[in-house]
Every structure is written in structure tokens, then in C-alpha cells.
Design a protein around this motif. Sequence first.
Motif, short mmCIF file in Angstrom:
data_model
loop_
_atom_site.label_atom_id
_atom_site.label_comp_id
_atom_site.label_asym_id
_atom_site.label_seq_id
_atom_site.Cartn_x
_atom_site.Cartn_y
_atom_site.Cartn_z
N VAL A 106 3.06 0.76 -16.34
CA VAL A 106 2.23 1.53 -16.82
C VAL A 106 2.11 3.14 -15.64
O VAL A 106 3.16 4.15 -15.55
CB VAL A 106 1.42 2.62 -17.77
N ASP A 107 2.30 3.01 -14.80
CA ASP A 107 2.18 3.62 -13.16
C ASP A 107 1.41 3.23 -11.41
O ASP A 107 1.60 1.82 -12.17
CB ASP A 107 0.70 5.01 -13.70
N LEU A 108 2.21 3.03 -10.77
CA LEU A 108 1.99 2.78 -9.74
C LEU A 108 1.73 4.36 -8.60
O LEU A 108 2.11 5.08 -8.15
CB LEU A 108 2.33 1.67 -9.44
N LYS A 109 0.51 4.01 -7.96
CA LYS A 109 0.06 4.97 -6.83
C LYS A 109 -0.33 4.19 -5.91
O LYS A 109 -0.74 3.37 -5.54
CB LYS A 109 -0.73 6.29 -7.44
N ILE A 110 0.42 5.15 -4.60
CA ILE A 110 0.26 4.81 -3.40
C ILE A 110 -0.05 5.82 -2.40
O ILE A 110 0.71 6.68 -2.44
CB ILE A 110 1.72 3.70 -2.65
N ASN A 111 -1.10 5.13 -1.35
CA ASN A 111 -1.49 6.47 -0.45
C ASN A 111 -1.44 5.57 0.79
O ASN A 111 -1.51 3.74 0.74
CB ASN A 111 -3.48 5.84 -0.51
N PHE A 112 0.03 5.98 1.72
CA PHE A 112 0.20 5.43 3.21
C PHE A 112 -0.88 5.45 4.47
O PHE A 112 -0.49 6.65 4.32
CB PHE A 112 1.47 5.88 3.52
N TYR A 113 -1.27 4.52 4.95
CA TYR A 113 -2.50 5.48 5.69
C TYR A 113 -2.69 4.62 7.17
O TYR A 113 -2.19 5.25 8.55
CB TYR A 113 -3.45 3.98 5.91
N ARG A 114 -0.42 3.63 7.39
CA ARG A 114 -0.79 3.92 8.81
C ARG A 114 1.15 3.05 8.92
O ARG A 114 1.29 2.60 8.60
CB ARG A 114 -1.49 2.95 9.43
N PRO A 115 1.53 3.93 9.53
CA PRO A 115 3.03 3.57 9.69
C PRO A 115 3.09 1.50 10.16
O PRO A 115 1.91 1.63 10.94
CB PRO A 115 4.35 4.09 11.10
N THR A 116 4.39 0.90 9.76
CA THR A 116 4.12 -0.48 10.27
C THR A 116 5.95 -0.86 10.64
O THR A 116 6.46 -0.24 10.68
CB THR A 116 3.22 -1.39 9.27
N TRP A 117 5.60 -1.88 11.86
CA TRP A 117 6.61 -2.64 11.87
C TRP A 117 7.28 -4.13 12.06
O TRP A 117 6.25 -4.63 10.54
CB TRP A 117 6.90 -1.96 13.93
N ASN A 118 7.47 -5.09 12.58
CA ASN A 118 7.34 -6.51 12.54
C ASN A 118 6.49 -6.58 12.76
O ASN A 118 5.63 -6.89 13.51
CB ASN A 118 8.36 -6.76 13.55
N THR A 119 5.85 -7.18 11.65
CA THR A 119 4.78 -7.75 10.59
C THR A 119 4.48 -8.51 9.55
O THR A 119 5.55 -8.51 8.86
CB THR A 119 3.36 -6.29 10.72
N ILE A 120 3.59 -9.82 9.86
CA ILE A 120 3.69 -9.68 7.87
C ILE A 120 2.40 -9.15 7.53
O ILE A 120 1.82 -9.00 7.71
CB ILE A 120 3.09 -11.54 8.36
N LEU A 121 2.87 -8.61 6.31
CA LEU A 121 2.10 -8.17 5.32
C LEU A 121 1.77 -8.06 3.75
O LEU A 121 2.00 -9.68 3.49
CB LEU A 121 2.71 -6.75 4.80
N LYS A 122 0.29 -8.65 4.28
CA LYS A 122 -0.10 -9.25 2.45
C LYS A 122 -0.56 -8.62 2.17
O LYS A 122 -1.40 -7.24 1.97
CB LYS A 122 -1.63 -10.21 3.30
N ALA A 123 -0.46 -8.55 0.59
CA ALA A 123 -0.96 -7.46 -0.17
C ALA A 123 -1.68 -8.12 -1.11
O ALA A 123 -1.75 -8.69 -1.86
CB ALA A 123 0.35 -7.05 -1.35
N HIS A 124 -3.17 -7.70 -1.64
CA HIS A 124 -4.41 -8.49 -2.36
C HIS A 124 -4.54 -7.46 -3.61
O HIS A 124 -5.48 -6.01 -3.41
CB HIS A 124 -5.93 -7.93 -1.64
N ALA A 125 -4.27 -7.91 -4.73
CA ALA A 125 -4.89 -7.36 -6.12
C ALA A 125 -5.60 -7.78 -6.75
O ALA A 125 -5.38 -9.30 -6.95
CB ALA A 125 -2.99 -7.52 -6.11
N LYS A 126 -6.14 -6.91 -6.63
CA LYS A 126 -7.36 -7.72 -8.52
C LYS A 126 -7.71 -5.79 -9.33
O LYS A 126 -7.76 -5.28 -8.54
CB LYS A 126 -9.19 -7.83 -7.14
N PRO A 127 -8.45 -6.91 -9.79
CA PRO A 127 -8.73 -6.18 -11.38
C PRO A 127 -9.66 -4.69 -10.69
O PRO A 127 -11.06 -5.25 -9.98
CB PRO A 127 -8.91 -6.38 -12.75
#
Length: 158
Positions: A97-118
Motif C-alpha cells: 500500500v505504501d513504503l516510506k524510507i529514511n536514509f541515514y548514511r551514504p554507502t559504497w561497496n558493502t554487503i547490505l542486509k535488510a531486516h523486515a518484521k511486522p
Amino acid sequence: MNNEYPVLEYLTKYLENDLSENDLSHMIYPTAISKTLKMDIDSIKLGEAIVKINANVKFHGNQQGTIHGGLLCELADAAIGTAHSTLMKKDESFTSVDLKINFYRPTWNTILKAHAKPIKSGKTLTHYECTIYNDENKKVAYITSTVMTLKGEKAKGR
């Protein structure tokens, strides 16, 4: 003969490398977009998921030379969708229905992990939070999203 599993059981077998060619689920995993962007499920629980990507500015960079925010949105959406899919029964589907994102810091070459929970689960709407971390375990972004569960006729073809 095909063996059809609920999504959570299917994904658990997938992560354990225990799927046979006849194993399937009513949802498609890995998804086409995940294969295209080379995102992988890192861990899975009922209603919860961690999805990762090896982010590289050569492939995922923006005009400033950092990882593009759209990639972070897609990574979060994939984690939230994977988390929610574990709750779906065979005659159910869902849509964001919607998605809102807040960006905290720039990032470069890295492994990013997104942890989602209700945050809050209802019969039709579920509100999720998702935090993206870099390989130094620093928060890169925080995302909230509302997902609508579709049932019966509304779920067909979705």
C-alpha cells in the motif's frame, strides 16, 4: 510428482539447500527481480525476513558515486514481501500500500542486509518496519511499509 509446501517451509528448505526439483510453493522463489539484482534471503521466520545484497557502486551507483537509494528501496521491499509471504495461505496474496524510507548514511561497496518484521498485524493490513545495515552493522536506512493481504477472488492472478 510435485511436492507443494507452504512458503515458510519452502523457503526454509531453500536456505538449507534441501529442495528437490519437484518441490514448489504457491509463490515464486527466488523472484525474478531478486535474481536480476542478485539479492539473497539470509534468514527467514514466520512474518520476518533478512534479505541481503552485495552492493557495488559499479552496478548500483548513483551520480554521486554512492549506492542508489532506489536499490535500498527495492532491498527493503524484497525483505518486507518475503516476510509477508510466509504468512500467506494458498488462496491468498498481497500488495504493498505504501513504503516510506529514511536514509541515514551514504554507502559504497558493502554487503547490505535488510531486516523486515511486522510492527502491527491485522486481518487485512500489516505494518512493517525494515532496517538496512551495512557490513559494519551501521544503519543505512529505516523503512516502514503497509501491506494488504488479498483473499479469495481478490488474490487470483496476483
